[in-house]
Scaffold this active site. Structure first.
Site, mmCIF file in Angstrom:
data_model
loop_
_atom_site.group_PDB
_atom_site.id
_atom_site.type_symbol
_atom_site.label_atom_id
_atom_site.label_comp_id
_atom_site.label_asym_id
_atom_site.label_seq_id
_atom_site.Cartn_x
_atom_site.Cartn_y
_atom_site.Cartn_z
ATOM 1 N N ASP A 401 0.862 -1.202 0.000
ATOM 2 C CA ASP A 401 0.000 0.000 0.000
ATOM 3 C C ASP A 401 0.888 1.239 0.000
ATOM 4 O O ASP A 401 1.882 1.313 0.718
ATOM 5 C CB ASP A 401 -0.898 -0.010 1.252
ATOM 6 N N ILE A 402 0.519 2.199 -0.872
ATOM 7 C CA ILE A 402 1.325 3.424 -0.957
ATOM 8 C C ILE A 402 1.003 4.280 0.275
ATOM 9 O O ILE A 402 -0.169 4.470 0.626
ATOM 10 C CB ILE A 402 1.019 4.192 -2.257
ATOM 11 N N GLU A 445 -4.843 2.144 -4.180
ATOM 12 C CA GLU A 445 -3.380 2.266 -4.227
ATOM 13 C C GLU A 445 -2.730 1.043 -3.599
ATOM 14 O O GLU A 445 -1.609 1.074 -3.141
ATOM 15 C CB GLU A 445 -2.961 3.567 -3.524
HETATM 16 N N1 GTP Z 1 -5.367 9.261 -8.081
HETATM 17 C C1 GTP Z 1 -5.890 8.146 -7.644
HETATM 18 N N2 GTP Z 1 -6.127 7.986 -6.356
HETATM 19 C C2 GTP Z 1 -6.641 6.847 -5.895
HETATM 20 C C3 GTP Z 1 -6.906 5.800 -6.735
HETATM 21 N N3 GTP Z 1 -7.393 4.770 -5.972
HETATM 22 C C4 GTP Z 1 -7.420 5.219 -4.665
HETATM 23 N N4 GTP Z 1 -6.954 6.487 -4.612
HETATM 24 C C5 GTP Z 1 -6.814 7.319 -3.508
HETATM 25 O O1 GTP Z 1 -5.969 6.745 -2.530
HETATM 26 C C6 GTP Z 1 -6.311 7.294 -1.281
HETATM 27 C C7 GTP Z 1 -6.214 6.324 -0.213
HETATM 28 O O2 GTP Z 1 -6.304 6.969 0.969
HETATM 29 P P1 GTP Z 1 -6.413 6.229 2.334
HETATM 30 O O3 GTP Z 1 -7.054 4.908 2.220
HETATM 31 O O4 GTP Z 1 -7.032 7.150 3.321
HETATM 32 O O5 GTP Z 1 -4.918 6.025 2.817
HETATM 33 P P2 GTP Z 1 -3.632 6.896 2.789
HETATM 34 O O6 GTP Z 1 -3.971 8.300 2.506
HETATM 35 O O7 GTP Z 1 -2.703 6.302 1.729
HETATM 36 O O8 GTP Z 1 -3.052 6.743 4.138
HETATM 37 P P3 GTP Z 1 -2.287 5.428 4.640
HETATM 38 O O9 GTP Z 1 -2.854 4.290 3.975
HETATM 39 O O10 GTP Z 1 -2.558 5.431 6.097
HETATM 40 O O11 GTP Z 1 -0.871 5.700 4.368
HETATM 41 C C8 GTP Z 1 -7.698 7.898 -1.438
HETATM 42 O O12 GTP Z 1 -7.658 9.309 -1.321
HETATM 43 C C9 GTP Z 1 -8.129 7.496 -2.808
HETATM 44 O O13 GTP Z 1 -8.933 8.495 -3.427
HETATM 45 C C10 GTP Z 1 -6.676 5.940 -8.091
HETATM 46 O O14 GTP Z 1 -6.895 5.069 -8.925
HETATM 47 N N5 GTP Z 1 -6.154 7.155 -8.468
#
Ligand code: GTP
Length: 544
Positions: A401-402, A445
């Site tokens: 996970d990013i 992500e």
């Molecule tokens: N640009 C883009 N964003 C995405 C995509 N899929 C998921 N996201 C974003 O990834 C984010 C995931 O956020 P969270 O699940 O809160 O987690 P986080 O901000 O990475 O925080 P941690 O997991 O705690 O490090 C969300 O804001 C989603 O909108 C995608 O295909 N494109």
């Protein structure tokens, strides 16, 4: 399909050959039937001509009987009486060269006969033909058979006085005719009065004093002969002119002697070569006449055949062949059309299969990153899980996970976020080396890497983490680093029937959250070595 086409072409070719041959044979059989009909026609025409000739010969014999009647009715027939009767017949029977009276003259009577005739013809004497061919005074012999009355005289002058007994062959006939009281014909002779090279023959009809019944009496009572002189060609042509069929090559043969003799021929030998259907030669023996056996040997000319040939056999053959060819063309067109349709169907089926394969591939691919999607991952996990159970091998799973990606999006926008996802997926794909390893986007992500049969999953997980760090994608708002980082949960086990891949995935997920909770940008590993009986035998603590 191609071999079927070649086979069907051969079958078609064979059918054409068979069809053509049959057409030819049918035409040939019609041709043969026509030939038989022409042969029958030809024989009938020849029979007609033979019958005409026989009729003519009989009529001529009747003329002799009529003249003989004159001599039977009078002991002293004058030349005028003879001339009168004979000329009346000759008017109607122009093919008779001459009618003659041949008296039997003993050597004692010779002078008297000659003297009597000299009253009208001063040069008259009994003559004979010399060896060289010229006429001379007849030599002395006991009995003479001179030509005494001749009708017509004109053209026959040279024959007047000619002693027929001077020639041994004619003498033989004279004797035979006398002894048997029969009208007898000579073999073909050159008439003394003949100017062209036409052959002739004589018919002797004996006349007696009274009606002698024995041989001795006949020899004693013979008065002489009524003689018919005929030119064979003239008689033949007169006879057959009433049958109007043309184009028949005719040859009249005398078969009486052992050696057959040609009497008359209506064509030249060159014509026979060029113009005659020799295989249709037909011989027709005539009824015996004057003790002689004549035969008509005939053959039709090409013209005769051509007149009777029709185009029917050729038309039948040609039409048959045409039908075969048209039929073959039609069948070929249909076969070709159906083979083209088959090829088209084959091509389209192939294209459809390829399209469906491509679609299937698409349905297993993530549209943004072009790596496998979650659907593919689920399917692959299930497969590898079963394979590992069967092979009692290890299966490892890395969940990624990013870190702070929401903040990244907020900071750089969604487009940059998506580019970041693409870059991360590429880096992860490059980190794995085996064909059997599967990198997939699990959602948002989050990424997963499935690693069959390896005990180096922890190492690879950390390599992934470092490789993402090495990308140095700026991430200012990150709580961990100024660049994009990832957190990883890695798990490895020997799958058994007692365990479940969903629980396995959930465990890896928990390890990921553990990594997040511990400060992100780290790997939490749990190695679950499982015995061959399926018992969990050890755990390792999570580590960076
Ligand atoms: N640009 C883009 N964003 C995405 C995509 N899929 C998921 N996201 C974003 O990834 C984010 C995931 O956020 P969270 O699940 O809160 O987690 P986080 O901000 O990475 O925080 P941690 O997991 O705690 O490090 C969300 O804001 C989603 O909108 C995608 O295909 N494109």
């Amino acid at each position: 399909m191609r071999s079927f086409n070649i086979l069907s072409n051969y079958v078609l070719l064979l059918s054409i050959l068979v069809g053509m041959t049959l057409s030819g044979l049918v035409g040939y059989s019609f041709y043969q039937n026509e030939t038989l009909a022409i042969e029958l026609d030809f024989k009938r025409d020849v029979d007609d001509k033979a019958a005409a000739l026989e009729r003519e010969l009989l009529i001529n014999l009747e003329v002799l009987y009529a003249v003989k009647g004159l001599f039977d009715s009078s002991d002293n027939v004058t030349e005028i009486e003879f001339k009168k009767l004979a000329s009346s017949f000759l008017v109607r029977h122009q093919n008779i060269q001459a009618l003659e009276w041949i008296p039997r003259v003993s050597d004692d009577e010779r002078e008297t006969f000659e003297a009597l005739k000299r009253q009208k013809y001063p040069d008259f004497e009994f003559t004979e033909r010399e060896f060289q061919g010229s006429m001379v005074k007849a030599a002395k012999r006991s009995e003479y058979f001179p030509v005494y009355y001749v009708e017509p005289l004109e053209g026959n002058e040279v024959a007047v006085g000619f002693d027929l007994a001077s020639n041994p062959k004619r003498e033989t006939i004279i004797d035979k005719s006398r002894d048997l009281d029969l009208s007898l014909a000579t073999a073909s002779i050159t008439l003394v009065q003949e100017v062209s090279n036409q052959k002739g023959f004589l018919v002797f009809m004996p006349t007696y004093e009274g009606t002698p019944t024995t041989l001795v009496k006949r020899r004693e009572k013979l008065r002489g002969f009524v003689l018919g002189v005929y030119r064979i060609g003239d008689m033949f042509e007169t006879a057959i002119k009433y049958t109007d069929v043309q184009g028949i090559n005719l040859k009249l043969i005398d078969n009486t002697a052992i050696k057959a003799e040609e009497l008359y021929i209506n064509f030249s030998p060159e014509q026979v070569q060029d113009n005659t259907q020799l295989h249709l030669t037909y011989s027709k023996p005539l009824r015996r006449f004057g003790g002689r056996q004549w035969t008509l040997v005939t053959s039709p000319t090409l013209g005769y055949i051509a007149e009777r040939r029709s185009l029917v056999p050729f038309l039948i053959s040609a039409l048959g062949m045409l039908f075969v060819l048209l039929g073959a063309c039609y069948i070929y067109a249909i076969t070709r059309r159906s083979s083209l349709i088959s090829i088209e169907v084959e091509d389209r089926t192939k294209a459809l299969n390829e399209a469906s394969l491509a679609l299937e591939e698409l349905s297993y691919t993530d549209s943004l990153t072009s790596i496998a999607n979650r659907r593919r991952f689920d399917q692959q996990l299930s497969k590898e899980w079963q394979r590992a159970i069967r092979g009692n091998t290890r299966l490892s799973l890395i969940v990624i996970d990013i870190d702070n990606f929401k903040l990244f999006n907020d900071q750089y926008g969604h487009l940059a976020g998506e580019q970041c996802l693409i870059d991360v997926s590429k880096a992860l794909s490059c980190t794995t080396s085996r064909n059997t390893d599967l990198v997939a986007r699990y959602g948002g992500e989050e990424f997963v890497i499935l690693l069959p049969n390896t005990n180096e999953s922890a190492l690879l997980a950390d390599k992934c983490r470092m490789n993402i760090e090495k990308l140095r994608i700026p991430h200012e708002p990150s709580s961990v680093s100024e660049f994009v980082t990832i957190s990883i949960g890695a798990i490895s086990t020997f799958p058994t029937l007692n365990c479940d891949p969903i629980a396995f995935t959930a465990k890896a997920d928990r390890l990921l959250y553990q990594a997040k909770e511990l400060g992100k940008n780290r790997v939490c590993v749990e190695d679950l070595p499982i015995s061959k009986t399926g018992d969990v035998i050890d755990f390792k603590a999570p580590q960076k």
